[in-house]
Design a protein around this motif. Structure first.
Motif, PDB file in Angstrom:
ATOM      1  N   TYR A  43       0.828  -1.212   0.000  1.00  0.00           N
ATOM      2  CA  TYR A  43       0.000   0.000   0.000  1.00  0.00           C
ATOM      3  C   TYR A  43       0.854   1.250   0.000  1.00  0.00           C
ATOM      4  CZ  TYR A  43      -4.236  -2.619   1.117  1.00  0.00           C
ATOM      5  OH  TYR A  43      -5.309  -3.462   1.070  1.00  0.00           O
ATOM      6  N   GLY A  44       0.322   2.287  -0.621  1.00  0.00           N
ATOM      7  CA  GLY A  44       0.860   3.631  -0.512  1.00  0.00           C
ATOM      8  C   GLY A  44      -0.279   4.521  -0.079  1.00  0.00           C
ATOM      9  N   GLY A  45       0.039   5.728   0.356  1.00  0.00           N
ATOM     10  CA  GLY A  45      -1.060   6.583   0.764  1.00  0.00           C
ATOM     11  C   GLY A  45      -0.651   7.981   1.149  1.00  0.00           C
ATOM     12  N   LEU A  46      -1.672   8.778   1.413  1.00  0.00           N
ATOM     13  CA  LEU A  46      -1.522  10.181   1.795  1.00  0.00           C
ATOM     14  C   LEU A  46      -2.370  10.458   3.024  1.00  0.00           C
ATOM     15  CD1 LEU A  46      -2.255  11.839  -1.663  1.00  0.00           C
ATOM     16  CD2 LEU A  46      -0.010  11.634  -0.595  1.00  0.00           C
ATOM     17  N   PHE A  47      -1.876  11.346   3.873  1.00  0.00           N
ATOM     18  CA  PHE A  47      -2.657  11.899   4.973  1.00  0.00           C
ATOM     19  C   PHE A  47      -2.909  13.360   4.620  1.00  0.00           C
ATOM     20  CE2 PHE A  47       0.189   8.700   6.905  1.00  0.00           C
ATOM     21  CZ  PHE A  47      -0.776   7.772   7.272  1.00  0.00           C
ATOM     22  N   ILE A  48      -4.164  13.746   4.544  1.00  0.00           N
ATOM     23  CA  ILE A  48      -4.539  15.086   4.113  1.00  0.00           C
ATOM     24  C   ILE A  48      -5.432  15.727   5.169  1.00  0.00           C
ATOM     25  CG2 ILE A  48      -5.784  16.410   2.354  1.00  0.00           C
ATOM     26  CD1 ILE A  48      -5.036  14.238   0.336  1.00  0.00           C
ATOM     27  N   GLY A  49      -5.150  16.984   5.485  1.00  0.00           N
ATOM     28  CA  GLY A  49      -5.970  17.702   6.463  1.00  0.00           C
ATOM     29  C   GLY A  49      -5.390  19.075   6.720  1.00  0.00           C
ATOM     30  N   LYS A  50      -5.503  19.519   7.948  1.00  0.00           N
ATOM     31  CA  LYS A  50      -4.928  20.779   8.403  1.00  0.00           C
ATOM     32  C   LYS A  50      -4.038  20.476   9.597  1.00  0.00           C
ATOM     33  CE  LYS A  50      -6.841  23.974   5.781  1.00  0.00           C
ATOM     34  NZ  LYS A  50      -6.060  24.860   4.954  1.00  0.00           N
ATOM     35  N   ALA A  51      -2.859  21.069   9.628  1.00  0.00           N
ATOM     36  CA  ALA A  51      -1.926  20.855  10.735  1.00  0.00           C
ATOM     37  C   ALA A  51      -2.556  21.296  12.052  1.00  0.00           C
ATOM     38  CB  ALA A  51      -0.636  21.627  10.478  1.00  0.00           C
ATOM     39  N   ASN A  52      -2.165  20.630  13.107  1.00  0.00           N
ATOM     40  CA  ASN A  52      -2.589  20.964  14.469  1.00  0.00           C
ATOM     41  C   ASN A  52      -4.092  20.845  14.683  1.00  0.00           C
ATOM     42  OD1 ASN A  52       0.144  21.606  15.163  1.00  0.00           O
ATOM     43  ND2 ASN A  52      -0.140  23.541  14.082  1.00  0.00           N
ATOM     44  N   THR A  53      -4.707  19.897  13.987  1.00  0.00           N
ATOM     45  CA  THR A  53      -6.108  19.582  14.235  1.00  0.00           C
ATOM     46  C   THR A  53      -6.198  18.125  14.670  1.00  0.00           C
ATOM     47  OG1 THR A  53      -6.541  18.959  11.938  1.00  0.00           O
ATOM     48  CG2 THR A  53      -6.931  21.268  12.535  1.00  0.00           C
ATOM     49  N   ASP A  54      -7.362  17.720  15.135  1.00  0.00           N
ATOM     50  CA  ASP A  54      -7.536  16.354  15.641  1.00  0.00           C
ATOM     51  C   ASP A  54      -8.134  15.416  14.609  1.00  0.00           C
ATOM     52  OD1 ASP A  54      -6.527  17.092  18.103  1.00  0.00           O
ATOM     53  OD2 ASP A  54      -8.495  17.523  18.947  1.00  0.00           O
ATOM     54  N   TRP A  55      -8.018  15.738  13.341  1.00  0.00           N
ATOM     55  CA  TRP A  55      -8.593  14.900  12.300  1.00  0.00           C
ATOM     56  C   TRP A  55      -7.715  14.944  11.056  1.00  0.00           C
ATOM     57  CZ3 TRP A  55      -9.624  16.794   7.496  1.00  0.00           C
ATOM     58  CH2 TRP A  55      -9.611  18.185   7.370  1.00  0.00           C
ATOM     59  N   HIS A  56      -7.858  13.950  10.210  1.00  0.00           N
ATOM     60  CA  HIS A  56      -7.298  13.985   8.865  1.00  0.00           C
ATOM     61  C   HIS A  56      -7.932  12.873   8.027  1.00  0.00           C
ATOM     62  CE1 HIS A  56      -4.416  11.168  10.830  1.00  0.00           C
ATOM     63  NE2 HIS A  56      -4.445  10.569   9.657  1.00  0.00           N
TER      64      HIS A  56
END
Length: 125
Positions: A37-50
């Motif tokens: 598997y490959g992948g990405l984590f996408i969101g906003k820094a310093n938040t509790d979700w992604h």
């Protein structure tokens, strides 16, 4: 508690462009060749979700309907308008949400996998 939504895709590059260029989210990390598997984590820094998007040699078989949505709440009018401009720039057409609430309180469109994404006009300061 932290939150991660994970989804497999065969369109990882399109997903990356969509969530970073249109929704203005950030790549928080990535991985390659982890047990196939490959992948990405996408969101906003310093938040509790992604969001995590994974890819592999397996074909994706999504089972979803029009009520399965990701809903984002911009914090400012400028942030909301930036998404609208990005949608126009990338020629992504809005859709009518199945739930009429979102037609009044946001804008709906499809991501590259066909999932409904809503950017709400509520909670804007």
């Amino acid at each position: 508690m932290q939150f991660r939504s994970a989804r497999h895709t065969n369109r990882i590059k399109e997903i990356e462009t969509f969530y970073t260029k249109i929704l203005n989210l950030d790549i928080l990390g990535d991985f390659k060749n982890h047990n196939g598997y490959g992948g990405l984590f996408i969101g906003k820094a310093n938040t509790d979700w992604h969001l995590e998007f994974t890819t592999s040699s397996d074909d994706v078989n999504h089972q979803f309907d029009e009520d399965d949505c990701l809903v984002f709440y911009p914090e400012t009018q400028e942030e909301y308008e930036a998404v609208i401009k990005n949608l126009e720039f990338y020629r992504i057409e809005p859709i009518q949400a199945k739930n009429p609430y979102w037609n009044i309180n946001g804008i709906s469109f499809l991501d590259p996998d066909g999932f409904v994404v809503i950017v709400s006009s509520l909670r804007i300061k």
